[in-house]
Design a protein around this motif. Structure first.
Motif, short mmCIF file in Angstrom:
data_model
loop_
_atom_site.label_atom_id
_atom_site.label_comp_id
_atom_site.label_asym_id
_atom_site.label_seq_id
_atom_site.Cartn_x
_atom_site.Cartn_y
_atom_site.Cartn_z
N VAL A 168 25.87 -10.32 29.78
CA VAL A 168 25.59 -9.67 31.09
C VAL A 168 25.95 -10.68 32.26
O VAL A 168 26.66 -10.47 33.13
N VAL A 169 25.41 -12.05 32.22
CA VAL A 169 25.88 -12.84 33.25
C VAL A 169 27.20 -13.22 33.03
O VAL A 169 27.83 -13.20 34.41
N ILE A 170 27.83 -13.58 32.03
CA ILE A 170 29.31 -13.72 31.88
C ILE A 170 30.09 -12.69 32.50
O ILE A 170 30.96 -12.76 33.30
N PHE A 171 29.67 -11.26 32.39
CA PHE A 171 30.57 -10.33 32.68
C PHE A 171 30.11 -10.03 34.54
O PHE A 171 31.10 -9.94 35.19
N PHE A 172 28.87 -10.20 34.86
CA PHE A 172 28.48 -10.18 36.34
C PHE A 172 29.16 -11.17 37.04
O PHE A 172 29.84 -10.99 38.20
N ALA A 173 29.22 -12.45 36.58
CA ALA A 173 29.70 -13.82 37.13
C ALA A 173 31.34 -13.41 37.30
O ALA A 173 31.67 -13.99 38.49
N ALA A 174 32.03 -12.90 36.46
CA ALA A 174 33.31 -12.86 36.46
C ALA A 174 33.64 -11.65 37.53
O ALA A 174 34.64 -11.83 38.07
N TYR A 175 32.83 -10.91 37.66
CA TYR A 175 32.96 -9.81 38.76
C TYR A 175 32.80 -10.33 40.28
O TYR A 175 33.43 -9.85 40.95
N LEU A 176 31.85 -11.42 40.16
CA LEU A 176 31.52 -12.04 41.70
C LEU A 176 32.52 -13.00 42.04
O LEU A 176 32.96 -13.02 43.03
N LEU A 177 33.39 -13.52 41.22
CA LEU A 177 34.28 -14.56 41.63
C LEU A 177 35.80 -13.84 41.37
O LEU A 177 36.27 -13.39 40.52
N GLU A 178 36.44 -14.13 42.56
CA GLU A 178 37.71 -13.63 42.69
C GLU A 178 38.78 -14.29 41.62
O GLU A 178 39.59 -13.48 41.36
N GLY A 179 38.73 -15.70 41.37
CA GLY A 179 39.44 -16.18 40.43
C GLY A 179 39.16 -16.05 38.73
O GLY A 179 39.92 -16.97 38.07
N VAL A 180 38.25 -15.14 38.61
CA VAL A 180 38.01 -15.09 37.23
C VAL A 180 37.89 -13.58 36.86
O VAL A 180 37.35 -12.71 37.47
N LYS A 181 38.96 -13.05 35.97
CA LYS A 181 38.97 -11.62 35.64
C LYS A 181 38.53 -11.49 34.05
O LYS A 181 38.82 -12.35 33.24
N MET A 182 37.75 -10.40 33.88
CA MET A 182 36.96 -9.96 32.61
C MET A 182 37.58 -8.59 32.29
O MET A 182 37.50 -7.68 33.13
N LYS A 183 38.24 -8.47 31.16
CA LYS A 183 38.59 -7.05 30.81
C LYS A 183 37.55 -5.94 30.66
O LYS A 183 37.83 -4.97 31.42
N ASN A 184 36.49 -6.16 30.01
CA ASN A 184 35.53 -5.24 29.63
C ASN A 184 34.41 -5.96 29.17
O ASN A 184 34.38 -7.14 29.00
N PHE A 185 33.45 -5.27 29.19
CA PHE A 185 31.88 -5.97 28.44
C PHE A 185 31.95 -6.49 27.20
O PHE A 185 31.63 -7.26 26.56
N LEU A 186 33.06 -5.77 26.32
CA LEU A 186 33.21 -6.36 25.09
C LEU A 186 33.66 -7.55 25.01
O LEU A 186 33.30 -8.66 24.22
N THR A 187 34.41 -7.82 25.80
CA THR A 187 35.41 -9.31 26.03
C THR A 187 34.06 -10.12 26.44
O THR A 187 34.05 -11.52 25.92
N ALA A 188 33.08 -9.79 27.10
CA ALA A 188 32.14 -10.75 27.67
C ALA A 188 31.27 -10.80 26.38
O ALA A 188 30.76 -12.15 26.23
N ILE A 189 31.03 -10.06 25.33
CA ILE A 189 30.34 -10.27 24.33
C ILE A 189 30.86 -11.36 23.45
O ILE A 189 30.16 -12.33 23.14
N GLY A 190 32.30 -11.22 23.44
CA GLY A 190 32.99 -12.23 22.57
C GLY A 190 32.92 -13.56 23.20
O GLY A 190 32.92 -14.52 22.66
N VAL A 191 32.93 -13.67 24.67
CA VAL A 191 33.01 -14.93 25.20
C VAL A 191 31.71 -15.43 25.02
O VAL A 191 31.68 -16.64 24.85
N ALA A 192 30.47 -14.61 25.05
CA ALA A 192 29.32 -15.32 24.96
C ALA A 192 28.94 -15.92 23.56
O ALA A 192 28.24 -16.87 23.41
N VAL A 193 29.66 -15.10 22.61
CA VAL A 193 29.39 -15.56 21.05
C VAL A 193 30.09 -16.79 21.12
O VAL A 193 29.73 -17.94 20.48
N LEU A 194 31.42 -16.97 21.53
CA LEU A 194 32.46 -18.04 21.39
C LEU A 194 31.72 -19.36 22.22
O LEU A 194 31.68 -20.44 21.65
N LEU A 195 31.22 -19.04 23.33
CA LEU A 195 30.96 -20.10 24.15
C LEU A 195 29.32 -20.75 23.34
O LEU A 195 29.25 -21.73 23.33
N GLY A 196 28.43 -19.82 22.79
CA GLY A 196 27.53 -20.30 22.10
C GLY A 196 27.73 -21.11 20.91
O GLY A 196 27.28 -22.01 20.80
N LEU A 197 28.80 -20.90 20.30
CA LEU A 197 29.43 -21.47 19.06
C LEU A 197 29.70 -23.00 19.65
O LEU A 197 29.54 -23.80 18.94
#
Length: 108
Positions: free
Chosen positions: A10-39
């Motif tokens: 949720v944080v990764i998705f919301f932060a991408a929404y707030l920042l103009e220079g960061v684009k996130m395709k959808n929430f499923l992408t945010a889950i993938g980013v969260a998993v990869l970031l954790g690893l």
């Protein structure tokens, strides 16, 4: 564990929404980013921090921001639905993710 992954997503998705220079395709992408970031934070980042420890001490810990931005830019290259426009957007994104995660993990 699942709660932390959901909050991070949720944080990764919301932060991408707030920042103009960061684009996130959808929430499923945010889950993938969260998993990869954790690893990456679990396995690779400690090694990078250890190798760059003298530089981190010399900059009073500010070099950790560079490492965090580098990790996010690496994830940008690995995940198809994430786009970070520049290094400075990655630094800001990293700071915003850290602040929002700290707040939400204390609340929930």
């Amino acid at each position: 564990m699942l709660k932390v992954l959901l909050i991070n997503s949720v944080v990764i998705f919301f932060a991408a929404y707030l920042l103009e220079g960061v684009k996130m395709k959808n929430f499923l992408t945010a889950i993938g980013v969260a998993v990869l970031l954790g690893l990456i934070n679990m396995f690779i980042k400690p090694l990078i921090v250890f190798i760059t420890l003298p530089l981190t001490i010399l900059t009073l810990g500010l070099f950790i921001l560079v490492i965090n931005a580098w990790v996010l830019m690496l994830i940008d290259k690995l995940v198809d639905g994430l786009e970070i426009k520049s290094f400075w957007w990655a630094v800001g994104y990293s700071l915003l993710i850290s602040i929002l995660n700290s707040i939400l993990l204390k609340v929930f």
